[in-house]
Design a protein around this motif. Sequence first.
Motif, PDB file in Angstrom:
ATOM      1  N   GLN A 115      49.444  24.895  22.037  1.00  0.00           N
ATOM      2  CA  GLN A 115      48.504  24.089  22.030  1.00  0.00           C
ATOM      3  C   GLN A 115      47.641  23.205  23.357  1.00  0.00           C
ATOM      4  OE1 GLN A 115      47.055  22.197  18.521  1.00  0.00           O
ATOM      5  NE2 GLN A 115      46.365  23.213  17.010  1.00  0.00           N
ATOM      6  N   SER A 116      48.516  22.793  23.969  1.00  0.00           N
ATOM      7  CA  SER A 116      48.558  22.181  24.947  1.00  0.00           C
ATOM      8  C   SER A 116      48.615  22.948  25.844  1.00  0.00           C
ATOM      9  CB  SER A 116      49.858  21.391  24.510  1.00  0.00           C
ATOM     10  OG  SER A 116      49.838  21.046  26.642  1.00  0.00           O
ATOM     11  N   SER A 119      45.057  24.605  26.144  1.00  0.00           N
ATOM     12  CA  SER A 119      44.493  23.543  26.919  1.00  0.00           C
ATOM     13  C   SER A 119      44.450  24.466  28.735  1.00  0.00           C
ATOM     14  CB  SER A 119      44.206  23.065  25.792  1.00  0.00           C
ATOM     15  OG  SER A 119      43.689  22.005  27.329  1.00  0.00           O
ATOM     16  N   ASP A 122      42.858  27.279  29.641  1.00  0.00           N
ATOM     17  CA  ASP A 122      41.353  27.214  29.538  1.00  0.00           C
ATOM     18  C   ASP A 122      40.603  27.140  30.566  1.00  0.00           C
ATOM     19  OD1 ASP A 122      42.158  28.725  27.119  1.00  0.00           O
ATOM     20  OD2 ASP A 122      42.043  27.299  26.517  1.00  0.00           O
TER      21      ASP A 122
END
Length: 134
Positions: A115-116, A119, A122
Amino acid sequence: MQWSPDSAIYKQLADKISDYIMQGIYKDGDILPSVRQISSEYEINHITVSKAYQTLTDLGVIEMKRGRGMYILEGGTEILKQYKKTQFIEITLPDIVKQMAILQLSEQEIMTAIQSIQSQNDSLNTDKSNKEQP
């Protein structure tokens, strides 16, 4: 471009061209740079470039049109994506799972890390798209 000593240059070049195709820089039906252009740009032997192109030809992603150059086949991008997904699932992912076990990483630790990374990616993509707008 920096070439890694861990892998043959033609394989690294084929991977770079593959990345360009999957990112949409080159699309189905597009002509690729000539062997001579790539050889000159990356300062590598023309035989190395030809081997990279042959690798993609063997996968059914590109074809040579005699006298006109190398073209990405219609459907070539999808063929390449499916090939890369299969390679990831059958080769890369088992290595990752093995390393997780050796390092005793939990699924939660891996999910947090993923997820990091997503992110960060993104925000990089957002920065790029903001700079590209006139």
